[in-house]
Write a protein that holds these residues in place. Structure first.
Motif, mmCIF file in Angstrom:
data_model
loop_
_atom_site.group_PDB
_atom_site.id
_atom_site.type_symbol
_atom_site.label_atom_id
_atom_site.label_comp_id
_atom_site.label_asym_id
_atom_site.label_seq_id
_atom_site.Cartn_x
_atom_site.Cartn_y
_atom_site.Cartn_z
ATOM 1 N N UNK A 23 -4.877 -6.124 11.285
ATOM 2 C CA UNK A 23 -4.340 -5.879 9.726
ATOM 3 C C UNK A 23 -5.955 -5.489 9.111
ATOM 4 N N UNK A 24 -5.599 -4.192 8.425
ATOM 5 C CA UNK A 24 -6.682 -3.689 7.788
ATOM 6 C C UNK A 24 -6.620 -3.636 6.277
ATOM 7 N N UNK A 25 -7.343 -3.481 5.305
ATOM 8 C CA UNK A 25 -7.297 -3.273 3.903
ATOM 9 C C UNK A 25 -7.153 -1.588 4.012
ATOM 10 N N UNK A 26 -6.022 -1.089 3.594
ATOM 11 C CA UNK A 26 -5.623 0.084 3.696
ATOM 12 C C UNK A 26 -6.774 1.184 2.896
ATOM 13 N N UNK A 48 10.738 -4.147 4.464
ATOM 14 C CA UNK A 48 10.760 -4.941 3.353
ATOM 15 C C UNK A 48 9.382 -4.197 2.806
ATOM 16 N N UNK A 49 8.390 -3.925 3.546
ATOM 17 C CA UNK A 49 7.147 -3.418 3.124
ATOM 18 C C UNK A 49 6.209 -4.773 2.765
ATOM 19 N N UNK A 50 6.593 -5.848 3.411
ATOM 20 C CA UNK A 50 5.988 -7.071 3.253
ATOM 21 C C UNK A 50 5.485 -7.410 4.605
ATOM 22 N N UNK A 51 4.178 -7.736 4.978
ATOM 23 C CA UNK A 51 3.792 -8.219 6.104
ATOM 24 C C UNK A 51 4.588 -9.483 6.414
ATOM 25 N N UNK A 52 5.319 -9.559 7.747
ATOM 26 C CA UNK A 52 5.938 -10.696 8.274
ATOM 27 C C UNK A 52 5.195 -10.864 9.829
ATOM 28 N N UNK A 53 4.882 -12.066 9.961
ATOM 29 C CA UNK A 53 4.480 -12.399 11.314
ATOM 30 C C UNK A 53 5.255 -13.357 12.149
ATOM 31 N N UNK A 69 0.543 -16.915 -2.182
ATOM 32 C CA UNK A 69 0.394 -15.953 -3.222
ATOM 33 C C UNK A 69 -0.342 -14.590 -2.892
ATOM 34 N N UNK A 70 -1.034 -14.861 -1.678
ATOM 35 C CA UNK A 70 -2.007 -13.853 -1.264
ATOM 36 C C UNK A 70 -1.241 -12.741 -0.350
ATOM 37 N N UNK A 71 -0.343 -11.925 -1.051
ATOM 38 C CA UNK A 71 0.455 -11.026 -0.487
ATOM 39 C C UNK A 71 -0.213 -9.820 0.165
ATOM 40 N N UNK A 72 0.459 -9.376 1.187
ATOM 41 C CA UNK A 72 0.165 -8.016 1.825
ATOM 42 C C UNK A 72 1.352 -7.012 1.855
ATOM 43 N N UNK A 73 1.042 -6.160 1.053
ATOM 44 C CA UNK A 73 1.918 -5.056 0.804
ATOM 45 C C UNK A 73 1.622 -3.962 2.005
ATOM 46 N N UNK A 74 2.535 -3.724 2.746
ATOM 47 C CA UNK A 74 2.202 -2.616 3.934
ATOM 48 C C UNK A 74 2.119 -1.139 3.304
ATOM 49 N N UNK A 75 1.127 -0.357 3.620
ATOM 50 C CA UNK A 75 0.993 0.834 3.382
ATOM 51 C C UNK A 75 1.291 1.773 4.537
ATOM 52 N N UNK A 76 1.009 1.224 5.728
ATOM 53 C CA UNK A 76 0.746 2.178 6.818
ATOM 54 C C UNK A 76 1.141 1.157 7.892
ATOM 55 N N UNK A 77 1.862 1.727 8.970
ATOM 56 C CA UNK A 77 2.150 0.993 10.313
ATOM 57 C C UNK A 77 2.136 2.030 11.501
ATOM 58 N N UNK A 84 0.858 -1.612 22.831
ATOM 59 C CA UNK A 84 0.466 -3.069 23.022
ATOM 60 C C UNK A 84 -0.258 -3.644 22.014
ATOM 61 N N UNK A 85 -0.325 -3.020 20.810
ATOM 62 C CA UNK A 85 -1.021 -3.524 19.545
ATOM 63 C C UNK A 85 -0.469 -2.841 18.271
ATOM 64 N N UNK A 86 -0.278 -3.410 17.433
ATOM 65 C CA UNK A 86 0.266 -2.743 16.063
ATOM 66 C C UNK A 86 -0.835 -2.837 15.145
ATOM 67 N N UNK A 87 -0.941 -1.794 14.466
ATOM 68 C CA UNK A 87 -2.050 -1.721 13.153
ATOM 69 C C UNK A 87 -1.329 -1.692 11.933
ATOM 70 N N UNK A 88 -1.728 -2.501 10.992
ATOM 71 C CA UNK A 88 -0.981 -2.510 9.794
ATOM 72 C C UNK A 88 -2.257 -2.298 8.779
ATOM 73 N N UNK A 89 -2.073 -1.278 8.040
ATOM 74 C CA UNK A 89 -2.773 -1.250 6.784
ATOM 75 C C UNK A 89 -2.193 -1.609 5.385
ATOM 76 N N UNK A 90 -2.932 -2.553 4.527
ATOM 77 C CA UNK A 90 -1.983 -3.155 3.537
ATOM 78 C C UNK A 90 -2.867 -3.049 2.386
ATOM 79 N N UNK A 91 -2.305 -3.445 1.243
ATOM 80 C CA UNK A 91 -2.902 -3.939 0.037
ATOM 81 C C UNK A 91 -2.702 -5.296 -0.078
ATOM 82 N N UNK A 92 -3.867 -5.630 0.215
ATOM 83 C CA UNK A 92 -3.898 -7.268 0.058
ATOM 84 C C UNK A 92 -4.439 -7.646 -1.101
ATOM 85 N N UNK A 93 -3.577 -8.905 -1.658
ATOM 86 C CA UNK A 93 -3.825 -9.347 -3.071
ATOM 87 C C UNK A 93 -4.561 -11.020 -2.472
#
Length: 114
Positions: A23-26, A48-53, A69-77, A84-93
């Motif tokens: 997971x990266x900051x977008x 949903x656009x919300x990071x779920x693990x 409350x430290x939400x991750x809104x997914x901008x890119x996946x 064998x690996x997923x990259x999520x770029x998120x807007x981290x709160x």
């Protein structure tokens, strides 16, 4: 509704059916954390656009920020070239780490010999 078969067919899962998600900051590229996803977690994230693990210790799904409350809104996946690996770029709160730190990778820096 399950994960899109076109995506599911490309995933290479471990013996528990999991794939690591980096997971990266977008906007800055800062690496925030790594977590595990299965097909359902990825499906929930993409729809949903919300990071779920998947929590290996609790054996349950968790939506990042649901309790903290430290939400991750997914901008890119994206999947890596091997699937064998997923990259999520998120807007981290707030902090991404369960310790409250911004990133899980700033507390224990290792010395590198040159």
């Amino acid at each position: 509704m399950p994960l899109d078969p076109k995506v599911a067919d490309r995933l290479k899962r471990d013996a528990q059916g999991l794939v690591p998600a980096v997971v990266q900051q977008y906007d800055t590229g800062e690496v925030l954390m790594m977590a595990w996803m299965d097909d359902e977690a990825l499906h929930r994230t993409l729809t949903t656009g919300r990071a779920t693990y998947w929590s290996r210790s609790r054996r349950d799904y968790w939506v990042k920020g649901e309790t903290s409350g430290n939400v991750q809104f997914v901008r890119h996946a994206a999947l890596d070239c091997d699937g064998d690996t997923i990259l999520l770029k998120v807007d981290q709160t707030g902090g991404a780490c369960h310790t409250g730190d911004r990133t899980c990778f700033d507390a224990d820096v290792l010395e590198v010999s040159r």
